[in-house]
Write a protein that holds these residues in place. Structure first.
Motif, PDB file in Angstrom:
ATOM      1  N   SER A  44     -26.724  -3.055 -13.157  1.00 26.84           N
ATOM      2  CA  SER A  44     -25.547  -2.231 -13.471  1.00 26.84           C
ATOM      3  C   SER A  44     -25.904  -0.746 -13.477  1.00 26.84           C
ATOM      4  O   SER A  44     -25.103   0.090 -13.070  1.00 26.84           O
ATOM      5  N   THR A  45     -27.109  -0.418 -13.906  1.00 30.34           N
ATOM      6  CA  THR A  45     -27.516   0.992 -13.913  1.00 30.34           C
ATOM      7  C   THR A  45     -27.745   1.516 -12.490  1.00 30.34           C
ATOM      8  O   THR A  45     -27.244   2.575 -12.112  1.00 30.34           O
ATOM      9  N   TRP A  96     -18.795  -7.077  -9.483  1.00 32.44           N
ATOM     10  CA  TRP A  96     -18.906  -7.313 -10.927  1.00 32.44           C
ATOM     11  C   TRP A  96     -17.949  -6.467 -11.745  1.00 32.44           C
ATOM     12  O   TRP A  96     -17.918  -6.565 -12.975  1.00 32.44           O
ATOM     13  N   LEU A  97     -17.143  -5.648 -11.055  1.00 35.36           N
ATOM     14  CA  LEU A  97     -16.095  -4.911 -11.784  1.00 35.36           C
ATOM     15  C   LEU A  97     -14.843  -5.778 -11.909  1.00 35.36           C
ATOM     16  O   LEU A  97     -13.985  -5.544 -12.745  1.00 35.36           O
ATOM     17  N   ASN A  98     -14.744  -6.759 -11.025  1.00 31.27           N
ATOM     18  CA  ASN A  98     -13.563  -7.625 -11.013  1.00 31.27           C
ATOM     19  C   ASN A  98     -13.531  -8.503 -12.272  1.00 31.27           C
ATOM     20  O   ASN A  98     -14.506  -9.187 -12.586  1.00 31.27           O
ATOM     21  N   LEU A  99     -12.417  -8.487 -12.969  1.00 28.88           N
ATOM     22  CA  LEU A  99     -12.324  -9.281 -14.198  1.00 28.88           C
ATOM     23  C   LEU A  99     -12.434 -10.771 -13.918  1.00 28.88           C
ATOM     24  O   LEU A  99     -12.707 -11.570 -14.806  1.00 28.88           O
ATOM     25  N   LYS A 100     -12.214 -11.148 -12.646  1.00 25.96           N
ATOM     26  CA  LYS A 100     -12.356 -12.562 -12.280  1.00 25.96           C
ATOM     27  C   LYS A 100     -13.804 -12.946 -11.955  1.00 25.96           C
ATOM     28  O   LYS A 100     -14.091 -14.106 -11.648  1.00 25.96           O
ATOM     29  N   SER A 101     -14.724 -11.977 -11.995  1.00 26.01           N
ATOM     30  CA  SER A 101     -16.105 -12.301 -11.597  1.00 26.01           C
ATOM     31  C   SER A 101     -16.710 -13.458 -12.404  1.00 26.01           C
ATOM     32  O   SER A 101     -17.397 -14.312 -11.827  1.00 26.01           O
ATOM     33  N   PRO A 102     -16.443 -13.556 -13.724  1.00 25.62           N
ATOM     34  CA  PRO A 102     -17.006 -14.704 -14.458  1.00 25.62           C
ATOM     35  C   PRO A 102     -16.485 -16.046 -13.941  1.00 25.62           C
ATOM     36  O   PRO A 102     -17.221 -17.031 -13.901  1.00 25.62           O
ATOM     37  N   VAL A 110     -19.387  -3.669 -15.928  1.00 27.11           N
ATOM     38  CA  VAL A 110     -20.226  -4.639 -15.221  1.00 27.11           C
ATOM     39  C   VAL A 110     -21.042  -5.462 -16.224  1.00 27.11           C
ATOM     40  O   VAL A 110     -21.130  -6.692 -16.122  1.00 27.11           O
ATOM     41  N   ILE A 111     -21.608  -4.800 -17.213  1.00 30.64           N
ATOM     42  CA  ILE A 111     -22.411  -5.492 -18.233  1.00 30.64           C
ATOM     43  C   ILE A 111     -21.545  -6.512 -18.977  1.00 30.64           C
ATOM     44  O   ILE A 111     -21.957  -7.654 -19.197  1.00 30.64           O
ATOM     45  N   ILE A 112     -20.344  -6.094 -19.320  1.00 30.96           N
ATOM     46  CA  ILE A 112     -19.456  -7.018 -20.044  1.00 30.96           C
ATOM     47  C   ILE A 112     -19.149  -8.239 -19.165  1.00 30.96           C
ATOM     48  O   ILE A 112     -19.184  -9.381 -19.613  1.00 30.96           O
ATOM     49  N   ASN A 113     -18.906  -7.984 -17.900  1.00 34.40           N
ATOM     50  CA  ASN A 113     -18.638  -9.124 -17.004  1.00 34.40           C
ATOM     51  C   ASN A 113     -19.872 -10.007 -16.811  1.00 34.40           C
ATOM     52  O   ASN A 113     -19.753 -11.223 -16.664  1.00 34.40           O
ATOM     53  N   PHE A 114     -21.041  -9.404 -16.830  1.00 35.01           N
ATOM     54  CA  PHE A 114     -22.274 -10.204 -16.743  1.00 35.01           C
ATOM     55  C   PHE A 114     -22.412 -11.094 -17.986  1.00 35.01           C
ATOM     56  O   PHE A 114     -22.790 -12.262 -17.877  1.00 35.01           O
ATOM     57  N   LEU A 155     -30.038 -17.817 -10.223  1.00 28.51           N
ATOM     58  CA  LEU A 155     -28.813 -17.951  -9.424  1.00 28.51           C
ATOM     59  C   LEU A 155     -28.336 -16.608  -8.869  1.00 28.51           C
ATOM     60  O   LEU A 155     -27.681 -16.563  -7.834  1.00 28.51           O
ATOM     61  N   HIS A 156     -28.625 -15.535  -9.588  1.00 28.66           N
ATOM     62  CA  HIS A 156     -28.215 -14.207  -9.102  1.00 28.66           C
ATOM     63  C   HIS A 156     -29.354 -13.211  -9.285  1.00 28.66           C
ATOM     64  O   HIS A 156     -29.740 -12.915 -10.407  1.00 28.66           O
ATOM     65  N   HIS A 157     -29.882 -12.752  -8.163  1.00 27.66           N
ATOM     66  CA  HIS A 157     -30.960 -11.747  -8.227  1.00 27.66           C
ATOM     67  C   HIS A 157     -30.524 -10.541  -7.381  1.00 27.66           C
ATOM     68  O   HIS A 157     -30.951 -10.379  -6.240  1.00 27.66           O
ATOM     69  N   PHE A 158     -29.630  -9.756  -7.931  1.00 25.67           N
ATOM     70  CA  PHE A 158     -29.157  -8.466  -7.397  1.00 25.67           C
ATOM     71  C   PHE A 158     -28.207  -8.512  -6.194  1.00 25.67           C
ATOM     72  O   PHE A 158     -27.475  -7.555  -5.970  1.00 25.67           O
TER      73      PHE A 158
END
Ligand code: BGC
Length: 396
Positions: free
Chosen positions: A167-168, A130-136, A189-193, A115-118
């Motif tokens: 994210s890196t 992906w920094l947005n807390l609403k991203s999930p 970003v990782i946490i949101n992922f 569903l998500h490839h970069f």
């Protein structure tokens, strides 16, 4: 002569992603990045443009996958096409992807769908990505819609491709858009992922419990035969990159997807290849690393798929050997109890290799960029074809 046989119903496939192959993927952050290069900006070396035109030529591609005696295909669908504006889903694009996946099914290719490839829709990127807390929340809504509209033609859902790599590259090395160099942002970003995967997993399962949902992680083997500090660095890297992430998500995974390309050999806290057995990108070819990664994942007790493994080798001189040796590692891992269910070579066709542009050639099939993107199977294509047909191969 030694014969390596694979379990019955083993999955043989190849992998691609939307942005790298479809072409004209204009509604994404990557398209903006590629087409608004500033002076002195090194990357990307060239824009993706028409890529391989697979948006239109997918039948040709799938026919070639079928002729490869494969029984599965891994592709990604493009969020930016499906949800071009926030909260607005495109019937036309759902219809397109339904046709694509139905065609694969018609050829009896199992569908592994990322569903998500970069790449991200521009509206999502503008809202902080992906920094947005609403991203999930955004990702869950998209995933749920995909389950409703495409669930019956998807065999395996893959939520996110390589969260750590994205994210890196985008937030620490700053090579990919939005070109930030701050490891703390990478962590956010990782946490949101992680949150997004869990939300998407639950949303897809709520539509049908039997839907299979996993994530794909890029896991390099990390090793060092140098001093104690290097050894420690290699083990920390390995733990963070491999175990930690999967351990956090383990209750929200039906399977693990592993992308394996190389081993990091650590020397004086830097990556140093011990010999010059490398791909065109300089990545160290180390098949034992794949076996090591698979054995390390065994403890999670989940089905595993190698969702990507491949080599940039424009002359096709090393690819056959590469595939053979990597498959010996897969075979060894299975013999030691790893629930490895399938292998996908990256990639079916040469494609847009992100910031490098088109020069790295990963395909079993060459794309002739000077002759109307003509598809020309390489020698290694016929080697892999034979393996998939026999579900085994022999080595002298
Ligand atoms: C990515 C692919 C990429 C491949 C080769 C993986 O990290 O998922 O998109 O083309 O590696 O670099």
């Amino acid at each position: 002569m030694k014969t390596y046989s694979f379990p019955k119903n083993f999955i043989w496939g190849t992998a691609t992603s939307a942005h790298q192959t479809e072409g004209n993927n204009k509604n994404t952050d990557w398209w903006l990045f590629e087409n608004n290069k500033k002076k002195n900006q090194e990357y990307p070396l060239e824009p993706s443009g028409i890529a391989c035109d697979s948006y239109n030529r997918y039948k040709e591609d799938f026919d070639l996958a079928k002729k490869l005696n494969n029984n599965a295909i891994r592709i990604s669908i493009e969020w930016a096409r499906i949800e071009p504006e926030e909260g607005v889903f495109s019937e036309k694009e759902f219809k397109h992807y339904k046709e694509v996946l139905l065609y694969a099914k018609k050829l009896k290719l199992k569908t592994f769908v990322t569903l998500h490839h970069f790449t991200n829709p521009i509206w999502f990127f503008n809202e902080g990505g992906w920094l947005n807390l609403k991203s999930p929340f955004y990702f869950k809504r998209y995933a749920k819609e995909c389950a409703i509209m495409l669930g019956d033609v998807v065999d395996m859902f893959i939520t996110i491709n390589e969260p750590q790599v994205y994210s890196t590259m985008a937030y620490t090395t700053g090579i990919w858009t939005p070109n930030k160099s701050n490891p703390i942002l990478s962590l956010v970003v990782i946490i949101n992922f992680i949150r997004s995967h869990i939300e998407a997993y639950n949303a897809i399962k709520s539509k049908r419990k039997s839907y299979q949902v996993g994530i794909v992680e890029n896991i390099a083997h990390n090793q060092s035969d140098s001093n104690i500090i290097d050894k420690l660095a290699a083990s920390i890297l390995y733990f963070v990159n491999c175990d930690l992430f999967i351990w956090i998500l383990r209750r929200h995974l039906d399977f693990i997807g592993v992308n394996y390309y190389f081993t990091n050999n650590v020397k004086r806290l830097k990556r140093k290849n011990p010999n010059n057995l490398v791909s065109d990108l300089g990545w160290w070819i180390h098949p034992q690393g794949l076996e090591n990664v698979l054995l390390r994942l065994r403890k999670f007790g989940l089905s595993i798929y190698v969702t990507e493994n491949g080599i940039a080798d424009s002359k096709d001189l090393k690819r056959k050997e590469f595939v053979k040796d990597m498959l010996i590692s897969c075979h060894n891992a299975i013999k030691q109890g790893v629930m490895l269910k399938g292998y996908f070579y990256w990639s079916l066709i040469d494609n847009f290799e992100w910031h490098h542009g088109f020069w790295p050639r990963f395909g079993l099939i060459e794309i002739d960029r000077n002759d109307n993107l003509k598809r020309r199977p390489r020698k290694s294509y016929f080697y892999y074809k034979k393996i998939a047909l026999n579900n085994s191969f022999s080595v002298r």
